[in-house]
Design an enzyme around this catalytic site. Structure first.
Site, short mmCIF file in Angstrom:
data_model
loop_
_atom_site.label_atom_id
_atom_site.label_comp_id
_atom_site.label_asym_id
_atom_site.label_seq_id
_atom_site.Cartn_x
_atom_site.Cartn_y
_atom_site.Cartn_z
CE LYS A 202 89.68 -46.27 -65.13
NZ LYS A 202 88.57 -46.74 -64.23
CD GLU A 278 103.48 -51.25 -56.79
OE1 GLU A 278 104.06 -52.71 -56.66
OE2 GLU A 278 104.49 -50.55 -56.63
CB CYS A 312 98.91 -58.29 -55.75
SG CYS A 312 99.17 -57.11 -54.48
CD GLU A 410 96.99 -61.76 -60.01
OE1 GLU A 410 96.78 -61.16 -61.18
OE2 GLU A 410 97.56 -60.99 -58.99
P1 NAD Z 1 92.69 -54.16 -64.12
O1 NAD Z 1 94.17 -54.07 -64.94
O2 NAD Z 1 91.57 -54.97 -64.85
O3 NAD Z 1 92.13 -52.76 -63.91
C1 NAD Z 1 92.82 -52.00 -63.00
C2 NAD Z 1 92.65 -50.46 -63.35
O4 NAD Z 1 92.95 -50.13 -64.71
C3 NAD Z 1 91.03 -50.21 -63.55
O5 NAD Z 1 90.92 -48.71 -63.00
C4 NAD Z 1 90.85 -50.29 -65.02
O6 NAD Z 1 89.42 -49.57 -65.22
C5 NAD Z 1 91.88 -49.49 -65.56
N1 NAD Z 1 92.26 -49.86 -67.01
C6 NAD Z 1 91.82 -51.06 -67.69
N2 NAD Z 1 92.54 -50.99 -68.72
C7 NAD Z 1 92.94 -49.79 -68.96
C8 NAD Z 1 93.77 -49.12 -70.04
N3 NAD Z 1 93.92 -49.82 -71.16
N4 NAD Z 1 94.27 -47.73 -69.74
C9 NAD Z 1 94.04 -47.03 -68.71
N5 NAD Z 1 93.56 -47.73 -67.65
C10 NAD Z 1 92.75 -49.07 -67.80
O7 NAD Z 1 92.99 -54.78 -62.63
P2 NAD Z 1 91.81 -55.32 -61.65
O8 NAD Z 1 90.97 -56.45 -61.95
O9 NAD Z 1 91.04 -54.22 -61.37
O10 NAD Z 1 92.68 -55.68 -60.39
C11 NAD Z 1 93.57 -56.86 -60.13
C12 NAD Z 1 94.73 -56.91 -60.42
O11 NAD Z 1 95.41 -55.95 -59.79
C13 NAD Z 1 95.41 -58.37 -60.16
O12 NAD Z 1 96.11 -58.54 -61.36
C14 NAD Z 1 96.34 -57.90 -59.07
O13 NAD Z 1 97.35 -58.82 -58.75
C15 NAD Z 1 96.68 -56.55 -59.29
N6 NAD Z 1 97.07 -55.73 -58.08
C16 NAD Z 1 98.25 -55.72 -57.79
C17 NAD Z 1 98.91 -55.18 -56.71
C18 NAD Z 1 100.35 -54.66 -56.49
O14 NAD Z 1 100.81 -54.15 -55.58
N7 NAD Z 1 101.15 -55.45 -57.19
C19 NAD Z 1 97.88 -54.71 -55.63
C20 NAD Z 1 96.40 -54.90 -56.01
C21 NAD Z 1 96.05 -55.55 -57.15
#
Ligand code: NAD
Length: 508
Positions: A202, A278, A312, A410
């Protein structure tokens, strides 16, 4: 097609504003569907949502909004494919050949993929064409080779022979964010495939395009039907949540916000299902008085503003020793002002738009909280010459208290705070003062100090005199609230497989 792509590649690197080619316009004009059992599928919900280009704020395309029935259908299809064994039981060498082919296909389609990724995310084509897309291809090339080299374990013990080998898990759910769409999807897809699993991916609802395009490439690579499936839609109380709370899922690999990780962990309790997270970060750069300042400035600019600060591993907190603070500050601000912000579809652009209006408002919400003695040295708003779109100039702030939200949260945008420090123990404490523990970059010529500080800092990744140098064999992940588990190299293979041990007692 090959010549068409070559022409497009030349067009990209020409430095002219790229006009989206007709074949991609036509591709975008069709609604983006789920991909289940090697076929594009309408959603059961019959609902669609609009995907918006964050730079122009124009509509890009329509995308299906999956419901529970769609998610269950994708999981069932993946399970059937797994049980048929056409992929799971294929010799590793054969799987490696197809996984490598996926990498080759991404490279062949580098130009259209880079354009789609830039349209979808607002990030500069320079980054997608030179960085994200080749890196996505490399995930397949790396894991196809790395996994092939994995040995099976054999231990002799008297009359007994113990043999241990890997088996696939079954059906795995991959949930990914918007900041590095295809790169992070393939970072999970490649090892999951190499281990013989079936996948339900997804992608982020904000960036569905390259996952759709990639799904079409899996047909060309010859992946058996049902092994790779994509469902589109939202996360909370929607497709994402339905996926991670389904007992038919054997593992969840998630990259995204820490708060989403918490929600997914609750959903995963249904299994309980194996998880790898992550999560968010609030990285720091530490610059000691003996650092090579010129290089430190260059790398710290990248660490703060690359991908509009939406990485991130970014280091939006920069701690500089008081003896060199003034010099560093002046150089850093001068160079930050020179970063070319503008049209993502121009190869010379170095900073594009943030992911969208909502996120822009969130980031600006932090910037607007700056009050005396805090001071915005540069940036703080949309560049004057840009009239629309989610653009924000590189922003540098100083005198931010360490307990202020700007120092702790963040922000995930091009906002860097500068802090001056005197003592090593003091800076270590300050770096450790957030809930996150993903990354840090230390600048000094004193290797004893560098080693000491890297041990004292609670993060998963430390760079000494560099930033973002990656080796895919290295365990990747965060400490504290920045993650659960490790991915990368052997750790990804461990996550996506189960060791089985067989003991044979020799008959005498
Ligand atoms: P997000 O958590 O809002 O969304 C990520 C994914 O999770 C999306 O596909 C979203 O639809 C899905 N999602 C949201 N709620 C959900 C639920 N309840 N159940 C299942 N799936 C759900 O994150 P974002 O805004 O897309 O991305 C930014 C974040 O990602 C930042 O916090 C960043 O630090 C983090 N990030 C971390 C890494 C790492 O390697 N640590 C790498 C890239 C991004």
């Amino acid at each position: 097609m090959e010549t068409q792509f070559k022409v497009l590649e030349d067009e990209i690197i020409s430095g002219r504003d790229i006009v989206v080619p007709e074949f991609l316009k036509s591709w975008l004009s069709k609604p983006k569907l789920n991909f289940i059992g090697n076929e594009p599928c309408e959603s059961n919900s019959k609902k669609v949502f609009c995907n918006i280009n964050p730079a122009s704020e124009e509509d890009l395309c329509w995308v299906v909004m999956s419901d529970k029935v769609d998610v269950e259908r994708a999981i069932k299809t993946a399970r059937e494919a797994f049980n048929r064994g056409e992929w799971a039981q294929l010799p590793q060498k054969e799987r490696a050949r197809i996984v490598k082919r996926l990498g080759d296909l991404i490279l062949e389609h580098r130009a259209p993929l880079a354009i789609l990724e830039s349209l979808d995310t607002g990030k500069p084509i320079f980054e997608t064409f030179e960085g994200d897309i080749p890196r996505a291809a490399n995930n397949f090339h790396f894991f196809s080779q790395f996994a092939e080299e994995e040995e099976k374990l054999v231990f002799e013990n008297g009359q007994d022979e113990h043999t241990s080998f890997r088996e696939p898990l079954g059906v795995v759910a991959l949930i990914t964010p918007w900041n590095l769409p295809l790169y992070l999807e393939t970072w999970k897809i490649a090892p999951a495939l190499m281990m013989g699993n079936s996948i339900v991916l997804k992608p982020s609802e904000l960036t569905p395009l390259t996952a759709c395009y990639f799904a079409e490439l899996t047909l060309q690579a010859g992946l058996p039907s049902g092994v790779f499936n994509v469902i589109h839609g939202f996360g909370d109380k929607a497709a994402g949540e339905f996926l991670v709370s389904d007992p038919g899922i054997d593992a969840i690999s998630f990259t995204g916000e820490t708060s989403t990780g918490r929600a997914i962990m609750r959903s995963a309790a249904v299994g309980p299902t194996r998880i790898s997270f992550e999560l968010g970060g609030k990285g720091a750069t530490v610059i000691f008085e003996d650092a090579d300042l010129e290089t430190a400035v260059q790398e710290t600019l990248r660490a703060g503003f690359r991908n509009q600060g939406q990485i991130c591993l970014a280091t939006p907190r920069v701690f500089v020793h008081e003896k060199v603070y003034g010099k560093f500050r002046d150089l850093f601000v001068e160079k930050a002002k020179q970063i070319k912000v503008g049209n993502p579809l121009n190869y010379m652009t170095r900073m594009g738009a943030l992911i969208g209006r909502e996120h822009w408002e969130k980031v600006m919400g932090y910037v607007c909280r700056v009050e005396a003695p805090m001071n915005i040295i540069t940036g703080g708003d949309r560049p004057r010459e840009i009239k629309r779109g989610a653009f924000l100039a590189p922003t540098v702030i100083e005198n931010v208290p360490l307990d202020h939200a700007i120092s702790r949260d963040e922000i995930f945008g091009p906002v860097v705070s500068l802090y001056s420090f005197k003592e090593e123990v003091e800076v270590v404490k300050e770096v450790n003062s957030t809930q996150y523990g993903l990354s840090a970059s230390i600048w000094t010529q004193d290797m004893n100090r560098a080693q000491r500080v890297s041990k004292a800092i609670h993060v998963g990744l430390v760079w000494i005199n560099c930033w973002f140098a990656r080796d895919l064999r290295v365990p990747f992940g965060g400490q504290k609230r920045s993650g659960v588990g490790r991915e990368g190299g052997k750790h990804s293979l461990d996550f996506f497989s189960e060791w089985k041990s067989v003991c044979i007692r020799r008959l005498s």
